[in-house]
Design a protein around this motif. Structure first.
Motif, short mmCIF file in Angstrom:
data_model
loop_
_atom_site.label_atom_id
_atom_site.label_comp_id
_atom_site.label_asym_id
_atom_site.label_seq_id
_atom_site.Cartn_x
_atom_site.Cartn_y
_atom_site.Cartn_z
N GLY A 13 16.65 -5.85 36.88
CA GLY A 13 15.34 -6.29 37.23
C GLY A 13 15.58 -8.15 37.80
N PHE A 14 14.17 -8.13 38.40
CA PHE A 14 14.10 -9.55 38.92
C PHE A 14 13.50 -10.46 37.72
CE2 PHE A 14 11.30 -12.73 41.15
CZ PHE A 14 12.15 -13.28 41.97
N ALA A 15 13.63 -11.87 37.95
CA ALA A 15 13.01 -12.69 36.65
C ALA A 15 11.52 -13.20 37.37
CB ALA A 15 13.82 -13.80 36.61
N PHE A 16 10.64 -12.38 37.04
CA PHE A 16 9.41 -12.55 37.45
C PHE A 16 8.84 -13.89 36.27
CE2 PHE A 16 9.44 -8.36 39.23
CZ PHE A 16 8.81 -8.65 40.79
N LYS A 17 8.06 -14.65 36.74
CA LYS A 17 7.65 -15.73 36.11
C LYS A 17 6.10 -15.10 35.50
CE LYS A 17 9.89 -19.41 38.34
NZ LYS A 17 11.09 -18.54 38.95
N SER A 18 5.88 -15.12 34.22
CA SER A 18 4.70 -14.75 33.49
C SER A 18 3.68 -15.64 33.96
CB SER A 18 4.92 -14.76 31.98
OG SER A 18 5.33 -15.74 31.55
N ALA A 19 3.88 -16.96 34.30
CA ALA A 19 2.89 -18.05 35.02
C ALA A 19 2.25 -17.42 36.16
CB ALA A 19 3.16 -19.34 34.78
N LEU A 20 3.02 -16.55 36.80
CA LEU A 20 2.63 -16.29 38.36
C LEU A 20 2.02 -14.79 38.30
CD1 LEU A 20 5.38 -17.79 40.37
CD2 LEU A 20 3.26 -18.70 40.05
N PHE A 21 1.78 -14.30 36.99
CA PHE A 21 1.25 -13.11 36.96
C PHE A 21 -0.17 -13.20 37.69
CE2 PHE A 21 4.01 -11.14 33.28
CZ PHE A 21 4.99 -11.12 34.07
N LYS A 22 -0.67 -11.68 38.21
CA LYS A 22 -2.04 -11.84 38.75
C LYS A 22 -2.59 -10.69 38.22
CE LYS A 22 -0.82 -14.85 42.10
NZ LYS A 22 -1.02 -16.15 42.01
N GLU A 23 -3.91 -10.66 38.55
CA GLU A 23 -4.78 -9.43 38.25
C GLU A 23 -4.75 -8.23 38.99
OE1 GLU A 23 -6.24 -8.90 34.98
OE2 GLU A 23 -5.11 -10.81 34.62
N SER A 24 -3.98 -8.70 40.53
CA SER A 24 -4.00 -7.62 41.48
C SER A 24 -2.76 -7.98 42.30
CB SER A 24 -5.21 -7.48 42.40
OG SER A 24 -5.33 -8.61 42.96
N GLY A 25 -2.43 -7.16 43.04
CA GLY A 25 -1.30 -7.51 43.99
C GLY A 25 -0.33 -6.12 44.04
N LEU A 26 1.03 -6.74 43.88
CA LEU A 26 2.21 -5.53 43.81
C LEU A 26 2.46 -5.57 42.05
CD1 LEU A 26 4.27 -6.59 46.70
CD2 LEU A 26 2.70 -4.86 46.66
N PRO A 27 2.51 -4.14 41.78
CA PRO A 27 2.84 -4.13 40.39
C PRO A 27 4.08 -4.17 39.92
CG PRO A 27 2.69 -2.02 41.39
CD PRO A 27 2.48 -3.16 42.37
N ILE A 28 4.42 -4.85 38.69
CA ILE A 28 5.57 -5.16 37.98
C ILE A 28 5.65 -4.11 36.74
CG2 ILE A 28 7.03 -6.95 36.66
CD1 ILE A 28 4.95 -9.08 38.05
N ILE A 29 6.79 -3.58 36.73
CA ILE A 29 7.20 -2.75 35.40
C ILE A 29 7.96 -3.49 34.64
CG2 ILE A 29 8.27 -0.62 34.81
CD1 ILE A 29 5.75 -0.14 36.47
N ARG A 30 7.54 -3.84 33.36
CA ARG A 30 7.83 -4.44 32.13
C ARG A 30 8.40 -3.53 31.15
NH1 ARG A 30 3.67 -7.95 30.03
NH2 ARG A 30 2.55 -6.05 30.52
N ILE A 31 9.11 -3.95 30.22
CA ILE A 31 9.72 -3.26 29.21
C ILE A 31 8.32 -2.48 28.27
CG2 ILE A 31 10.56 -3.39 26.78
CD1 ILE A 31 12.55 -5.51 28.10
N THR A 32 7.39 -3.09 28.20
CA THR A 32 6.30 -2.53 27.77
C THR A 32 5.82 -1.25 28.15
OG1 THR A 32 4.84 -3.96 28.87
CG2 THR A 32 5.44 -4.94 26.61
N ASN A 33 6.07 -1.19 29.45
CA ASN A 33 5.48 0.14 30.20
C ASN A 33 6.35 1.28 30.06
OD1 ASN A 33 5.18 -2.45 32.45
ND2 ASN A 33 3.35 -1.25 31.94
N LEU A 34 7.44 1.12 29.37
CA LEU A 34 8.67 2.39 29.15
C LEU A 34 8.13 2.88 27.73
CD1 LEU A 34 11.71 0.94 30.25
CD2 LEU A 34 10.21 2.03 31.66
N ASP A 35 7.96 4.22 27.65
CA ASP A 35 7.48 4.80 26.54
C ASP A 35 8.69 5.79 25.61
OD1 ASP A 35 7.16 7.22 27.56
OD2 ASP A 35 5.05 7.30 27.46
N GLY A 36 9.73 5.83 26.22
CA GLY A 36 10.67 6.78 25.84
C GLY A 36 11.03 7.94 26.59
N ALA A 37 10.00 8.29 27.53
CA ALA A 37 10.23 9.44 28.50
C ALA A 37 9.46 9.34 29.84
CB ALA A 37 9.43 10.53 27.88
N ASN A 38 8.25 8.34 30.06
CA ASN A 38 7.69 7.98 31.26
C ASN A 38 7.39 6.37 31.31
OD1 ASN A 38 7.03 10.75 31.59
ND2 ASN A 38 5.95 10.81 29.71
N VAL A 39 6.95 6.08 32.47
CA VAL A 39 6.53 4.60 32.64
C VAL A 39 4.90 4.92 32.63
CG1 VAL A 39 6.49 2.95 34.45
CG2 VAL A 39 8.63 4.51 33.95
#
Length: 187
Positions: A13-39
């Motif tokens: 993956g790409f090194a997105f900067k958390s300081a630049l996260f937005k409330e809308s725009g293009l979605p970023i999939i992070r480790i926390t979005n993986l549940d062991g079977a799904n995103v």
């Protein structure tokens, strides 16, 4: 049994900067979005590509059907299958499997990876802060490839296996067809 790297590429993956996260725009999939079977798409962060002057985060797309893996931390080795229609983008420490389409069925790989969570975690070194490398996965994780000398026949068999496992997955989530059908699918 063939090393994963012979039948599948891998993208980090790409090194997105958390300081630049937005409330809308293009979605970023992070480790926390993986549940062991799904995103899971709850708690998704967003970005604006114009915020990045070096590197191009748009070179890290995730499309429907992509298989992702957590590469570090408490969720190391967790797999996620992306089912959303909207393109999302791969954050650092999340990897994406890119099967060679003439050798490896994507859905077959997904089902196989679900069975290898413990082996993948062991590759990462376990411990308090496990870290997985794409090279470790590609070199040390062996994948069963049926009829490997005949790629067309192999893909046909892989597709059939994946189809059976998909039916079994849908059965176990609905359980509407009952025990006789479950036994048939398990066999």
């Amino acid at each position: 049994w063939i090393p994963l790297g012979e039948v599948c590429d891998f993208k980090n993956g790409f090194a997105f900067k958390s300081a630049l996260f937005k409330e809308s725009g293009l979605p970023i999939i992070r480790i926390t979005n993986l549940d062991g079977a799904n995103v899971g798409l709850n708690d998704v962060k967003y970005f604006d590509p114009s915020d990045y002057k070096t590197g191009n985060p748009l070179n890290y797309p995730i499309a429907k059907g992509d298989i992702l893996i957590a590469m570090s931390g408490a969720t190391t080795g967790k797999i996620g299958y992306y089912v959303d229609e909207q393109t999302a983008y791969l954050n650092q420490r999340v990897g994406k499997f890119v099967p060679k389409i003439n050798l490896l069925n994507n859905r077959y790989l997904f089902h196989y990876l679900l069975t290898k969570a413990e082996a993948i975690y062991t590759l990462a070194g376990g411990g308090a802060q496990p870290n997985l490398s794409s090279n470790q996965l590609k070199e040390k994780l062996l994948v069963p490839i049926p009829n490997a000398k005949s790629p067309d026949k192999s893909l046909e068999i892989q597709s059939e296996i994946a189809s059976i496992l998909d039916k079994f997955d849908s059965l176990t989530t609905s359980m509407s067809e009952g025990l006789p059908r479950e036994i048939e699918l398990r066999q």
